[in-house]
Scaffold this active site. Structure first.
Site, PDB file in Angstrom:
ATOM      1  N   LYS A  70      53.023  32.510 118.408  1.00 53.30           N
ATOM      2  CA  LYS A  70      53.360  31.606 117.299  1.00 53.30           C
ATOM      3  C   LYS A  70      54.202  32.373 116.305  1.00 53.30           C
ATOM      4  O   LYS A  70      53.888  33.513 115.954  1.00 53.30           O
ATOM      5  CB  LYS A  70      52.056  31.153 116.615  1.00 53.30           C
ATOM      6  CG  LYS A  70      52.284  30.149 115.505  1.00 53.30           C
ATOM      7  CD  LYS A  70      52.388  28.740 116.030  1.00 53.30           C
ATOM      8  CE  LYS A  70      52.886  27.745 114.995  1.00 53.30           C
ATOM      9  NZ  LYS A  70      54.358  27.781 114.812  1.00 53.30           N
ATOM     10  N   LYS A  94      48.872  38.539 111.685  1.00 51.73           N
ATOM     11  CA  LYS A  94      48.638  37.486 110.689  1.00 51.73           C
ATOM     12  C   LYS A  94      47.689  36.417 111.252  1.00 51.73           C
ATOM     13  O   LYS A  94      46.728  36.025 110.600  1.00 51.73           O
ATOM     14  CB  LYS A  94      49.993  36.858 110.330  1.00 51.73           C
ATOM     15  CG  LYS A  94      49.982  35.952 109.132  1.00 51.73           C
ATOM     16  CD  LYS A  94      51.374  35.331 108.908  1.00 51.73           C
ATOM     17  CE  LYS A  94      52.474  36.353 108.706  1.00 51.73           C
ATOM     18  NZ  LYS A  94      53.766  35.725 108.331  1.00 51.73           N
ATOM     19  N   LYS A 106      58.319  35.683 117.502  1.00 53.36           N
ATOM     20  CA  LYS A 106      59.337  35.438 116.465  1.00 53.36           C
ATOM     21  C   LYS A 106      60.689  35.307 117.140  1.00 53.36           C
ATOM     22  O   LYS A 106      60.930  35.895 118.192  1.00 53.36           O
ATOM     23  CB  LYS A 106      59.385  36.614 115.486  1.00 53.36           C
ATOM     24  CG  LYS A 106      60.014  36.267 114.163  1.00 53.36           C
ATOM     25  CD  LYS A 106      58.971  35.621 113.268  1.00 53.36           C
ATOM     26  CE  LYS A 106      59.453  35.376 111.870  1.00 53.36           C
ATOM     27  NZ  LYS A 106      58.324  35.197 110.955  1.00 53.36           N
ATOM     28  N   THR A 190      53.112  27.983 102.618  1.00 50.53           N
ATOM     29  CA  THR A 190      53.177  29.441 102.432  1.00 50.53           C
ATOM     30  C   THR A 190      53.075  29.785 100.955  1.00 50.53           C
ATOM     31  O   THR A 190      52.302  30.661 100.551  1.00 50.53           O
ATOM     32  CB  THR A 190      54.470  30.020 103.047  1.00 50.53           C
ATOM     33  OG1 THR A 190      54.660  29.452 104.343  1.00 50.53           O
ATOM     34  CG2 THR A 190      54.401  31.525 103.154  1.00 50.53           C
ATOM     35  N   ASN A 221      61.792  28.888  99.959  1.00 55.51           N
ATOM     36  CA  ASN A 221      60.600  28.070 100.213  1.00 55.51           C
ATOM     37  C   ASN A 221      59.325  28.754  99.700  1.00 55.51           C
ATOM     38  O   ASN A 221      58.498  28.127  99.046  1.00 55.51           O
ATOM     39  CB  ASN A 221      60.511  27.786 101.721  1.00 55.51           C
ATOM     40  CG  ASN A 221      59.242  27.037 102.075  1.00 55.51           C
ATOM     41  OD1 ASN A 221      58.254  27.642 102.434  1.00 55.51           O
ATOM     42  ND2 ASN A 221      59.265  25.724 101.926  1.00 55.51           N
ATOM     43  N   SER A 354      50.737  25.365 109.986  1.00 55.73           N
ATOM     44  CA  SER A 354      51.390  25.149 111.286  1.00 55.73           C
ATOM     45  C   SER A 354      50.329  24.878 112.349  1.00 55.73           C
ATOM     46  O   SER A 354      50.494  24.018 113.217  1.00 55.73           O
ATOM     47  CB  SER A 354      52.194  26.385 111.701  1.00 55.73           C
ATOM     48  OG  SER A 354      53.481  26.363 111.152  1.00 55.73           O
TER      49      SER A 354
HETATM   50  N1  GLU Z   1      57.737  31.987 109.504  1.00 54.93           N
HETATM   51  C1  GLU Z   1      56.439  31.853 108.928  1.00 54.93           C
HETATM   52  C2  GLU Z   1      55.740  33.188 108.878  1.00 54.93           C
HETATM   53  O1  GLU Z   1      56.370  34.224 108.872  1.00 54.93           O
HETATM   54  C3  GLU Z   1      55.622  30.755 109.564  1.00 54.93           C
HETATM   55  C4  GLU Z   1      55.333  30.907 111.016  1.00 54.93           C
HETATM   56  C5  GLU Z   1      54.679  29.688 111.652  1.00 54.93           C
HETATM   57  O2  GLU Z   1      54.336  28.756 110.954  1.00 54.93           O
HETATM   58  O3  GLU Z   1      54.532  29.728 112.877  1.00 54.93           O
HETATM   59  O4  GLU Z   1      54.541  33.274 108.768  1.00 54.93           O
END
Ligand code: GLU
Length: 421
Positions: A70, A94, A106, A190, A221, A354
């Site tokens: 994810k 995370k 990613k 976030t 954001n 998410s």
């Molecule tokens: N890009 C965001 C992060 O760095 C969200 C990632 C997601 O929702 O999968 O946490």
């Protein structure tokens, strides 16, 4: 900035240190020291003038021990494989620290999207999606927004994937428009999580939330939403910045007016915001060393580094961005007694919602916003408490505490599954 800053090396250093504190042998976590899979793709785009331009894209899957990979997709001119590898690893950590059933991934495309028309951006997104299509999917790897990508881009990804499959697959991506199966609360999640974590650490340290001085680097954001929500909580937002520069006002900035100005549909920058009494312009570098109670870096990696760490005056840092602090800077900040809520915890609100979006997609059911925000808050505070306890138990920093909680979960899952074959 050190000459050869490599975010993946930065990640490895912290990983090794936390694993050692947990008493792990390298064998226990050796699979976390490199990604499971790295895909580099060519992304050709027919530009509006009829000429073809070729961009470079990546999707990295760091770990799938705890569930599907994810993580977001970033469009930025400086995207490179080491950055995407680091960002993928941070996603594994995370998701583990907040205990949602995902691994980490990613993606990124090396492009400055501000130079593209809307149609070019759409074609770029569709081609990139087609190129990474064999390795993504709701049970496999689920992209989401990151720097310079948003709900609209996620909608295009969802559509492209669905066209290939022959049926609509909302759960392939999160952070979609609500009309396409996106979740209420996702776009602010976030920044909302950053607000929860700021309040939580202030409580723990016995500092009142009201009138706390906050400085925020980045009004995208994450930073923009955090500014808006912390302002509503009664904090004094004394400094903010975007890539064009920043504003400072000891009495507190009028965040509602600034937020309105920046988000009115046109591409407005802070440098164009008209000054009022008591407000001065500052640079991004100056913002980081402003005299403040809380500093929230919410832009890119490597912002707090060996050059400026000694000059940081904040008592608390909440890492809204991924990887904003280098390991050398981290040591300096720790020696200064600055409390840092690390990125993998501080900015986890996005991926938590998410997860809620993906669950809603799979169940073809929707939750209301109150439920989303309340569950997000509960989840983040639980994670904060677990990290806090681990930090106390091991007499460590919050960063080490967060890494230890996360590594422990991933390593346990990995051990139970054992190595195939
Ligand atoms: N890009 C965001 C992060 O760095 C969200 C990632 C997601 O929702 O999968 O946490």
């Amino acid at each position: 900035m050190t000459m050869q800053y490599n975010p993946f090396d930065n990640m490895l250093e912290v990983l090794d240190k936390a694993a050692a504190m947990l008493g792990l042998d390298e064998q226990d976590y050796i699979t976390l020291k490199s990604p499971e899979r790295e895909l580099k793709v060519q992304v050709p785009v027919v530009m509006d003038d009829g000429k073809t331009k070729v961009f470079e894209g990546y999707r990295v899957q760091h770990s799938s021990s705890r569930g599907p990979c994810k993580g977001g997709i970033r469009y930025h001119q400086d995207v490179n494989i080491d950055e995407v590898k680091a960002l993928a690893a941070w996603m594994s950590l995370k998701c583990a620290v907040v205990n949602i059933p995902y691994g980490g991934g990613k993606g990124g495309v090396k492009v400055d999207p501000s130079n593209l028309s809307k149609d070019e951006l759409k074609r770029l997104t569709r081609r990139y999606t087609a190129m990474i299509l064999p390795i993504i999917g709701p049970e496999r790897d689920i992209p989401a927004p990151d720097v310079n990508t948003n709900a609209e881009v996620m909608g295009w990804i969802m559509d492209t994937y669905s066209m290939f499959k022959g049926y609509t697959v909302p759960g392939v991506v999160t952070g979609k428009p609500i009309e396409l199966g996106g979740s209420l609360g996702r776009s602010e999640a976030t920044g909302r999580g950053v607000m929860f974590m700021t309040k939580e650490i202030l409580h723990r340290l016995g500092i009142p939330v009201l009138n706390t001085r906050i400085s925020i680097q980045g009004m995208g954001n994450v930073g923009g939403t955090a500014a808006k929500l912390l302002y509503k909580e009664g904090c004094r937002i004394i400094a903010i910045s975007d890539m064009s520069g920043g504003l400072h006002c000891e009495e507190g900035l009028n965040i509602e007016a600034i937020y309105e100005f920046l988000n009115n549909g046109e591409r407005f920058l802070l440098k164009d915001y008209p000054l009022s009494e008591g407000v001065t312009r500052i640079t991004n570098e100056e913002l980081l060393t402003v005299d403040t109670d809380v500093l929230i870096p919410a832009a890119l990696e490597n912002q707090i580094n060996i050059k400026n760490a000694a000059d940081i005056k904040a008592k608390i840092i909440i890492e809204g961005a991924n990887g904003p602090t280098t390991t050398e800077a981290d040591e300096i900040l720790n020696r200064k007694g600055i409390q840092i809520v690390p990125d993998i915890l501080a900015n986890a609100g996005g991926v938590i919602v998410s997860y809620f979006e993906w669950v809603q997609n799979i169940q073809s059911y929707t939750w209301d916003e109150v439920k989303i925000n309340r569950t997000l808050e509960m989840n983040m505070i639980k994670a904060f408490n677990e990290v806090w306890d681990k930090t106390k138990e091991k007499n460590a920093t919050l960063r080490m505490g967060a890494y230890m909680v996360a590594i422990d979960r991933i390593v346990k899952a990995h051990k139970m599954r054992s190595i195939f074959p």
